[in-house]
Design a protein around this motif. Structure first.
Motif, PDB file in Angstrom:
ATOM      1  N   GLY A  23      14.676   8.208   1.795  1.00 24.26           N
ATOM      2  CA  GLY A  23      14.888   7.957   0.376  1.00 24.26           C
ATOM      3  C   GLY A  23      13.584   7.845  -0.395  1.00 24.26           C
ATOM      4  O   GLY A  23      13.434   8.424  -1.471  1.00 24.26           O
ATOM      5  N   ALA A  24      12.627   7.082   0.177  1.00 27.45           N
ATOM      6  CA  ALA A  24      11.343   6.902  -0.513  1.00 27.45           C
ATOM      7  C   ALA A  24      10.580   8.214  -0.617  1.00 27.45           C
ATOM      8  O   ALA A  24       9.977   8.524  -1.656  1.00 27.45           O
TER       9      ALA A  24
ATOM     10  N   ALA B 162      12.238  10.488  -3.316  1.00 30.33           N
ATOM     11  CA  ALA B 162      11.940  10.020  -4.673  1.00 30.33           C
ATOM     12  C   ALA B 162      10.502  10.323  -5.067  1.00 30.33           C
ATOM     13  O   ALA B 162      10.220  10.759  -6.187  1.00 30.33           O
ATOM     14  N   SER B 163       9.583  10.111  -4.137  1.00 33.67           N
ATOM     15  CA  SER B 163       8.172  10.373  -4.426  1.00 33.67           C
ATOM     16  C   SER B 163       7.925  11.857  -4.662  1.00 33.67           C
ATOM     17  O   SER B 163       7.172  12.248  -5.555  1.00 33.67           O
ATOM     18  N   ALA B 164       8.577  12.735  -3.848  1.00 35.27           N
ATOM     19  CA  ALA B 164       8.416  14.183  -4.016  1.00 35.27           C
ATOM     20  C   ALA B 164       8.959  14.642  -5.359  1.00 35.27           C
ATOM     21  O   ALA B 164       8.353  15.485  -6.042  1.00 35.27           O
TER      22      ALA B 164
ATOM     23  N   LEU C 126       2.310   8.061   4.847  1.00 32.99           N
ATOM     24  CA  LEU C 126       2.252   6.641   5.247  1.00 32.99           C
ATOM     25  C   LEU C 126       3.648   6.043   5.351  1.00 32.99           C
ATOM     26  O   LEU C 126       3.887   5.150   6.178  1.00 32.99           O
ATOM     27  N   ALA C 127       4.569   6.501   4.501  1.00 31.18           N
ATOM     28  CA  ALA C 127       5.939   5.987   4.574  1.00 31.18           C
ATOM     29  C   ALA C 127       6.542   6.265   5.942  1.00 31.18           C
ATOM     30  O   ALA C 127       7.251   5.432   6.515  1.00 31.18           O
TER      31      ALA C 127
ATOM     32  N   LEU D  92       0.828  -1.212   0.000  1.00 33.09           N
ATOM     33  CA  LEU D  92       0.000   0.000   0.000  1.00 33.09           C
ATOM     34  C   LEU D  92       0.862   1.261   0.000  1.00 33.09           C
ATOM     35  O   LEU D  92       0.620   2.214  -0.767  1.00 33.09           O
ATOM     36  N   VAL D  93       1.902   1.265   0.848  1.00 34.71           N
ATOM     37  CA  VAL D  93       2.766   2.439   0.953  1.00 34.71           C
ATOM     38  C   VAL D  93       3.485   2.702  -0.360  1.00 34.71           C
ATOM     39  O   VAL D  93       3.521   3.830  -0.865  1.00 34.71           O
TER      40      VAL D  93
END
Length: 526
Positions: free
Chosen positions: A162-163, A166-168, A149-150, A134-135
């Motif tokens: 890191g996640a 990357a998402s931003a 949620l991360a 889901l995350v």
């Protein structure tokens, strides 16, 4: 589960000890954080309110019962969340013998792994929003939801950083693509909270439905909101006058909303609903007209501008209605001002006091005649339908019988007692001047008889200087009288100055005029 935690706590596991304490104090509304520094066990107790110091004996008793291995001293610190430390206490723990310690350690081996698993938040304790699939999915397809949620997941911190980064970057790239393609990106945002008042709801409707080129309805609501808010704290006449102006603007703006506007019906209803609010504000600073009825509104207020005074009437008389203001009173000769109603409001001209301060009792009369001499013919049906104690039929008009609005109000400018004292003192002085002027007039008549017998009569010239001096002194005293009530007295004395000469034709002309003016002045003493 509890037995496993106790065993782990006895073995010196501070996480197990923290879990036991939080479970014990859950009903107390506090949370416990346990850390260590060598042989010192550090316990921090926090709550929305400052934790009660009565918790200290309970903590000491619990630690004495568990006797965690490896710790010789303990300290407890208490604070309210977001506040500085409020109280703390430090004490020595009872030591166990080496054999006892080894026994506890051996007995805990069988249960330490389950306890560690329970306290470490293993896979079995993951919540639905911590599921990896889901995350990761939200980080790719909906970064605004995935990034929070991360940080709630059980990933290591470096993985979270890191996640999220990357998402931003992926979100930023999406915005740039949309911008270059000329498409305005649409980002889901939480609707702002709005006040629950009727006016606030109306304003929200306006902001979302009224075109930019037509802000009339929105402006009207904003004016009404400003008036309603100001009325909560208003105390002075000036504050209430400002509130009345805001309600007037709101009503006029509501009436001006075009029929093509989808808020037109609401606007017309609001224009009617705001009128009682306007009347309430007007009543706080207006003079008492005693004219208001079911279908006539007339509020008259007095204002100053420099050394001048003027009047404003708020009314429901049709726009274009001719009205007349007549102002008179202490130190003022009656003056009139004829004006027309515009937007439910009519303003008189400025009535000057020629540099002197208005102080004393005054009268303002507001009048209107409902006939074609005063009004345009198309206004007469509406005017003649009005009913009020101030409206009556007048049969004495040269233009024929007609309905007449006649409202008369008295008011005082300045301190009432001081104004009365000034007026009484001036009236006493005027009476004294009048008496001396009457005596001087008798002397003037005597001189006239001498001059008629002999134009060069020595009797006239024998006391000429005394008579002239007395007449000029009276003229100077009369000039100090402020009230216009003494207008004829001043004119009489001016004529007396000429009546006191020894020129036959001058005396024959001015003495009768002085006598006439004194009789007119005498009427003001009755």
């Amino acid at each position: 589960m509890t037995d496993s935690l106790k065993a782990a706590a006895k073995a010196g596991d501070i996480k197990a000890l923290e879990a036991l304490m939080n479970k014990s104090f859950e009903s107390k509304g506090v949370t416990v954080r346990v850390t260590s520094s060598g042989v010192l066990l550090k316990i921090v107790v926090r709550g929305k309110e400052l934790p009660d110091q009565a918790l200290l004996p309970m903590i000491q008793k619990g630690l004495a019962s568990i006797a965690p291995v490896g710790f010789e001293r303990a300290t407890v610190t208490a604070r309210a969340i977001g506040k500085a430390d409020a109280w703390s206490h430090k004490w020595d723990l009872l030591r166990k013998t080496k054999a006892e310690s080894q026994s506890v350690a051996d007995s805990s081996l069988a249960v330490s792994k389950p306890a560690e698993k329970a306290l470490s938040g293993g896979k079995e304790s993951k919540s639905w929003y911590q599921k990896n699939w889901l995350v990761i999915g939200l980080l790719i397809f909906f970064p605004l939801g995935g990034i929070p949620l991360a940080w709630l997941s059980q990933w290591p911190r470096k993985n979270k950083v890191g996640a999220s980064t990357a998402s931003a970057l992926w979100l930023l790239l999406y915005f740039l693509i949309q911008l270059l393609s000329g498409t305005q990106p649409r980002v889901a945002q939480e609707e702002p909270q709005t006040p629950t008042t009727e006016l606030a709801v109306a304003e929200e409707v306006i902001e979302t439905t009224v075109p930019a080129e037509d802000r009339t309805f929105a402006d009207a609501v904003n004016q009404a909101m400003a008036a309603a808010e100001a009325a909560q704290t208003a105390k002075t006449s000036d504050e209430w006058e400002n509130i009345a102006n805001l309600w007037t603007q709101a009503i006029n703006s509501m009436k001006a909303v075009p029929e093509t506007n989808q808020n037109y019906q609401v606007a017309q209803q609001k224009a009617i609903e705001y009128i009682p609010n306007l009347d309430h504000a007007l009543g706080k600073f207006s003079l008492d007209t005693s004219c208001n009825s079911e279908n006539l509104r007339l509020f008259v207020s007095q204002h100053t501008e420099g050394s001048d005074i003027y009047f404003i009437a708020n009314t429901n008389l049709p726009d274009g209605t001719e009205m007349m203001f007549t102002f008179s009173g202490h130190a003022v000769l009656a003056e009139s001002s004829k004006v027309k109603v515009e937007g439910g409001r009519v303003r008189s001209k400025n009535f000057p006091n020629y540099g002197r301060e208005f102080k004393g009792n005054y009268n303002i009369k507001v009048m209107s005649v409902f006939n074609t001499v005063w009004q345009s013919e198309d206004l007469l049906p509406a005017l003649n339908s009005l009913k009020s104690s101030c409206i009556s039929e007048n049969t004495d008009l040269s233009t024929g019988p007609a309905q007449v609005l006649d409202a008369e109000m008295n008011f005082v400018v300045g301190d009432v007692e001081e104004a009365d004292r000034i007026q009484q003192a001036e009236e006493a002085e005027a009476r004294a001047v009048f008496e001396e002027a009457s005596s001087l007039l008798k002397a003037g008549r005597q001189n006239l008889s001498y001059l008629q017998q002999d134009p060069d009569s020595p009797f006239c010239f024998s006391d000429l200087n005394d008579r002239m001096s007395q007449a000029k002194t009276l003229a100077s005293r009369a000039d100090q009288l402020n009230s216009q009530e003494w207008f004829f007295l001043k004119v009489a004395i001016s004529n007396l100055v000429m009546c006191s000469t020894c020129d036959k034709s001058t005396v024959e002309n001015y003495c009768p005029q002085a006598e006439k003016n004194l009789k007119e002045a005498e009427a003001y003493f009755e």
